[in-house]
Design an enzyme around this catalytic site. Sequence first.
Site, PDB file in Angstrom:
ATOM      1  CE1 TYR A 182      -4.312  -1.305  -0.433  1.00 39.13           C
ATOM      2  CE2 TYR A 182      -3.213  -3.226   0.594  1.00 39.13           C
ATOM      3  CZ  TYR A 182      -4.270  -2.594  -0.293  1.00 39.13           C
ATOM      4  OH  TYR A 182      -5.275  -3.494  -0.433  1.00 39.13           O
ATOM      5  NE  ARG A 239      -2.585  -0.087  -5.015  1.00 36.48           N
ATOM      6  CZ  ARG A 239      -3.915  -0.821  -4.679  1.00 36.48           C
ATOM      7  NH1 ARG A 239      -3.838  -1.891  -3.590  1.00 36.48           N
ATOM      8  NH2 ARG A 239      -5.126  -0.149  -5.054  1.00 36.48           N
ATOM      9  CG  HIS A 258     -13.798  -1.574  -3.408  1.00 25.09           C
ATOM     10  ND1 HIS A 258     -13.392  -1.928  -4.353  1.00 25.09           N
ATOM     11  CD2 HIS A 258     -15.037  -2.160  -2.864  1.00 25.09           C
ATOM     12  CE1 HIS A 258     -14.281  -2.974  -4.925  1.00 25.09           C
ATOM     13  NE2 HIS A 258     -15.183  -2.974  -3.807  1.00 25.09           N
ATOM     14  CB  CYS A 293      -2.913   4.557  17.383  1.00 19.97           C
ATOM     15  SG  CYS A 293      -3.597   6.048  18.025  1.00 19.97           S
ATOM     16  N   GLY A 350     -14.978   2.404 -16.870  1.00 23.79           N
ATOM     17  CA  GLY A 350     -13.741   1.965 -16.269  1.00 23.79           C
ATOM     18  C   GLY A 350     -13.758   1.036 -15.400  1.00 23.79           C
ATOM     19  CG  ASN A 366     -14.410  -0.495 -20.026  1.00 24.16           C
ATOM     20  OD1 ASN A 366     -13.288  -0.923 -20.617  1.00 24.16           O
ATOM     21  ND2 ASN A 366     -14.679  -1.150 -18.909  1.00 24.16           N
TER      22      ASN A 366
HETATM   23  C1  BV8 Z   1     -17.624  -9.254  -0.202  1.00 24.85           C
HETATM   24  C2  BV8 Z   1      -9.059  -3.306  -2.363  1.00 24.85           C
HETATM   25  C3  BV8 Z   1     -18.955 -10.452   1.487  1.00 24.85           C
HETATM   26  C4  BV8 Z   1      -8.225  -2.329  -2.382  1.00 24.85           C
HETATM   27  C5  BV8 Z   1     -10.462  -4.413  -3.733  1.00 24.85           C
HETATM   28  C6  BV8 Z   1     -16.289 -15.889  -6.200  1.00 24.85           C
HETATM   29  C7  BV8 Z   1     -14.981 -16.360  -5.486  1.00 24.85           C
HETATM   30  C8  BV8 Z   1     -14.464 -15.696  -4.546  1.00 24.85           C
HETATM   31  C9  BV8 Z   1     -15.150 -14.392  -4.104  1.00 24.85           C
HETATM   32  C10 BV8 Z   1     -16.091 -14.117  -4.576  1.00 24.85           C
HETATM   33  C11 BV8 Z   1     -16.724 -14.788  -5.525  1.00 24.85           C
HETATM   34  N1  BV8 Z   1     -17.715 -14.171  -5.982  1.00 24.85           N
HETATM   35  C12 BV8 Z   1     -17.719 -13.015  -5.224  1.00 24.85           C
HETATM   36  C13 BV8 Z   1     -16.824 -13.030  -4.297  1.00 24.85           C
HETATM   37  C14 BV8 Z   1     -16.380 -11.862  -3.515  1.00 24.85           C
HETATM   38  C15 BV8 Z   1     -15.523 -11.109  -3.960  1.00 24.85           C
HETATM   39  C16 BV8 Z   1     -15.268 -10.892  -5.364  1.00 24.85           C
HETATM   40  O1  BV8 Z   1     -16.173 -10.133  -6.150  1.00 24.85           O
HETATM   41  N2  BV8 Z   1     -14.511 -11.728  -5.907  1.00 24.85           N
HETATM   42  C17 BV8 Z   1     -14.175 -11.718  -7.403  1.00 24.85           C
HETATM   43  C18 BV8 Z   1     -13.054 -11.193  -7.893  1.00 24.85           C
HETATM   44  C19 BV8 Z   1     -14.668 -13.136  -8.028  1.00 24.85           C
HETATM   45  N3  BV8 Z   1     -15.838  -9.782  -3.351  1.00 24.85           N
HETATM   46  C20 BV8 Z   1     -15.480  -9.321  -2.072  1.00 24.85           C
HETATM   47  O2  BV8 Z   1     -14.767 -10.274  -1.319  1.00 24.85           O
HETATM   48  C21 BV8 Z   1     -16.312  -8.224  -1.568  1.00 24.85           C
HETATM   49  N4  BV8 Z   1     -16.623  -8.418  -0.327  1.00 24.85           N
HETATM   50  O3  BV8 Z   1     -18.294  -9.778  -0.965  1.00 24.85           O
HETATM   51  O4  BV8 Z   1     -18.159  -9.480   1.018  1.00 24.85           O
HETATM   52  C22 BV8 Z   1     -19.197 -10.387   3.016  1.00 24.85           C
HETATM   53  C23 BV8 Z   1     -20.406 -10.333   3.471  1.00 24.85           C
HETATM   54  C24 BV8 Z   1     -20.440 -10.506   4.926  1.00 24.85           C
HETATM   55  C25 BV8 Z   1     -19.233 -11.132   5.549  1.00 24.85           C
HETATM   56  C26 BV8 Z   1     -18.043 -11.160   4.817  1.00 24.85           C
HETATM   57  C27 BV8 Z   1     -17.992 -10.995   3.720  1.00 24.85           C
HETATM   58  C28 BV8 Z   1     -15.024  -6.986  -1.368  1.00 24.85           C
HETATM   59  C29 BV8 Z   1     -14.425  -6.613  -2.622  1.00 24.85           C
HETATM   60  C30 BV8 Z   1     -13.365  -5.751  -2.399  1.00 24.85           C
HETATM   61  C31 BV8 Z   1     -12.114  -6.039  -3.115  1.00 24.85           C
HETATM   62  N5  BV8 Z   1     -11.128  -4.937  -2.708  1.00 24.85           N
HETATM   63  N6  BV8 Z   1      -9.674  -3.571  -3.460  1.00 24.85           N
HETATM   64  C32 BV8 Z   1      -7.152  -1.964  -3.121  1.00 24.85           C
HETATM   65  O5  BV8 Z   1      -6.164  -2.644  -2.652  1.00 24.85           O
HETATM   66  O6  BV8 Z   1      -7.133  -1.412  -4.139  1.00 24.85           O
HETATM   67  S1  BV8 Z   1     -10.666  -4.901  -5.236  1.00 24.85           S
HETATM   68  C33 BV8 Z   1      -9.942  -4.321  -6.679  1.00 24.85           C
HETATM   69  O7  BV8 Z   1     -11.193  -4.596  -7.686  1.00 24.85           O
HETATM   70  C34 BV8 Z   1     -10.023  -2.974  -6.927  1.00 24.85           C
HETATM   71  O8  BV8 Z   1      -9.636  -2.259  -5.718  1.00 24.85           O
HETATM   72  C35 BV8 Z   1     -10.844  -2.472  -7.399  1.00 24.85           C
HETATM   73  O9  BV8 Z   1     -11.767  -1.524  -6.621  1.00 24.85           O
HETATM   74  C36 BV8 Z   1     -11.948  -3.782  -7.808  1.00 24.85           C
HETATM   75  C37 BV8 Z   1     -12.266  -3.456  -9.129  1.00 24.85           C
HETATM   76  O10 BV8 Z   1     -11.584  -3.484 -10.168  1.00 24.85           O
HETATM   77  P1  BV8 Z   1     -11.856  -2.511 -11.479  1.00 24.85           P
HETATM   78  O11 BV8 Z   1     -12.105  -1.140 -10.902  1.00 24.85           O
HETATM   79  O12 BV8 Z   1     -12.889  -2.905 -12.344  1.00 24.85           O
HETATM   80  O13 BV8 Z   1     -10.489  -2.436 -12.155  1.00 24.85           O
HETATM   81  P2  BV8 Z   1      -9.990  -3.781 -13.393  1.00 24.85           P
HETATM   82  O14 BV8 Z   1      -8.515  -3.690 -13.565  1.00 24.85           O
HETATM   83  O15 BV8 Z   1     -10.456  -5.054 -13.123  1.00 24.85           O
HETATM   84  O16 BV8 Z   1     -10.510  -3.117 -14.537  1.00 24.85           O
HETATM   85  C38 BV8 Z   1     -10.271  -2.202 -15.125  1.00 24.85           C
HETATM   86  C39 BV8 Z   1     -11.238  -1.749 -16.254  1.00 24.85           C
HETATM   87  O17 BV8 Z   1     -11.167  -0.336 -16.819  1.00 24.85           O
HETATM   88  C40 BV8 Z   1     -11.247  -2.701 -17.518  1.00 24.85           C
HETATM   89  O18 BV8 Z   1     -12.473  -2.957 -17.737  1.00 24.85           O
HETATM   90  C41 BV8 Z   1     -10.430  -1.909 -18.780  1.00 24.85           C
HETATM   91  O19 BV8 Z   1     -11.038  -2.263 -19.602  1.00 24.85           O
HETATM   92  C42 BV8 Z   1     -10.983  -0.356 -18.277  1.00 24.85           C
HETATM   93  N7  BV8 Z   1     -10.247   0.635 -18.911  1.00 24.85           N
HETATM   94  C43 BV8 Z   1      -8.643   0.654 -18.989  1.00 24.85           C
HETATM   95  N8  BV8 Z   1      -8.532   1.811 -19.469  1.00 24.85           N
HETATM   96  C44 BV8 Z   1      -9.549   2.786 -19.434  1.00 24.85           C
HETATM   97  C45 BV8 Z   1     -10.653   1.850 -18.991  1.00 24.85           C
HETATM   98  N9  BV8 Z   1     -11.744   2.241 -19.048  1.00 24.85           N
HETATM   99  C46 BV8 Z   1     -12.043   3.634 -19.236  1.00 24.85           C
HETATM  100  N10 BV8 Z   1     -11.027   4.641 -19.632  1.00 24.85           N
HETATM  101  C47 BV8 Z   1      -9.618   3.864 -19.828  1.00 24.85           C
HETATM  102  N11 BV8 Z   1      -8.600   4.860 -20.222  1.00 24.85           N
END
Ligand code: BV8
Length: 247
Positions: free
Chosen positions: A70, A73, A123, A156, A196, A222
């Site tokens: 972190y 970043r 997030h 802290c 995005g 996107n």
């Molecule tokens: C929860 C932390 C429940 C901070 C992040 C199956 C298996 C395992 C797990 C799961 C599952 N199904 C669901 C889950 C749960 C899981 C999840 O979704 N997993 C996925 C991956 C399968 N979710 C969680 O765990 C969430 N919590 O569900 O809790 C719960 C309930 C009660 C009690 C306990 C638990 C929590 C999710 C939070 C994760 N934290 N980050 C950090 O360090 O950053 S996630 C991480 O991905 C990022 O932080 C970001 O926020 C997030 C999303 O990513 P994107 O923003 O979409 O980025 P990505 O790179 O993927 O895509 C970029 C896009 O931009 C592309 O489409 C590209 O084409 C586009 N692009 C590129 N250039 C441009 C552009 N667009 C426009 N203009 C451009 N120039």
Amino acid sequence: MEPMKRAREALRAVKAGEGIVTVLTGAGISAESGVPTFRGAGGLWREHRAQDLATPEAFAKDPQLVWDFYEMRRELVQPLEPNPGHRALAALEQQLGDRMRIFTQNIDGLHQAAGSQHVEELHGSLWRLRGMDSGRVFDDRTIPLPRSGDPLVPRCQESGEMLRPHVVWFGEPLDSELLHRAQLWTEGCEVFLIVGTSSNVYPAAGLAPLAANAGATVIEVNPDPAASGVTFTLAGPSGELLPKLCE
Ligand code: BV8
């Protein structure tokens, strides 16, 4: 009619009326500012394993390693500036005022730096820390963080408790009130703008289909569109397309 024209018309109708615009952003909106995305080419999760760095288990096992990630970043993002995509959304908010909300998955703070007032960080934030015992949130960029190789993690200064990044890791729930607000704004909007994001991470990825089911016009910006329930797809970089869409 081309999608940009029709999307602009949908937005113009909201501006002229009393409707609501809800925006969901992801890493792509900050790509043109120089912030790496997660899943695409050059993405953070291509080089690093999310489960080693962005889970509560990873932090429990090796807080130093997670803090190094972190801190790396924070150093990367600190000098970066919002791009025309962030600015276009801030300008749109100037016109819509309280009728617009941005829900962002990003933790970089660039929407706020562009001047957007109504930003909800689903997030968490790179710029906040949280007490492991008290849950107290420290809203201060100046808390000294350990340098790479330093054996310490931040604590802290008053209570001595260990501090963690105030972000939502995989497997952790999002703030329930915040998520509820996001769902209400999504169900209640006329236009839902999704920018995005690869729509991989839930619950955020469920918002566009929710908006579509509730009857909203869903506009995706996107270069590699991924959302479901989309009415108009604007395939290209948000730094170029959002100014055209919102002007
Ligand atoms: C929860 C932390 C429940 C901070 C992040 C199956 C298996 C395992 C797990 C799961 C599952 N199904 C669901 C889950 C749960 C899981 C999840 O979704 N997993 C996925 C991956 C399968 N979710 C969680 O765990 C969430 N919590 O569900 O809790 C719960 C309930 C009660 C009690 C306990 C638990 C929590 C999710 C939070 C994760 N934290 N980050 C950090 O360090 O950053 S996630 C991480 O991905 C990022 O932080 C970001 O926020 C997030 C999303 O990513 P994107 O923003 O979409 O980025 P990505 O790179 O993927 O895509 C970029 C896009 O931009 C592309 O489409 C590209 O084409 C586009 N692009 C590129 N250039 C441009 C552009 N667009 C426009 N203009 C451009 N120039």
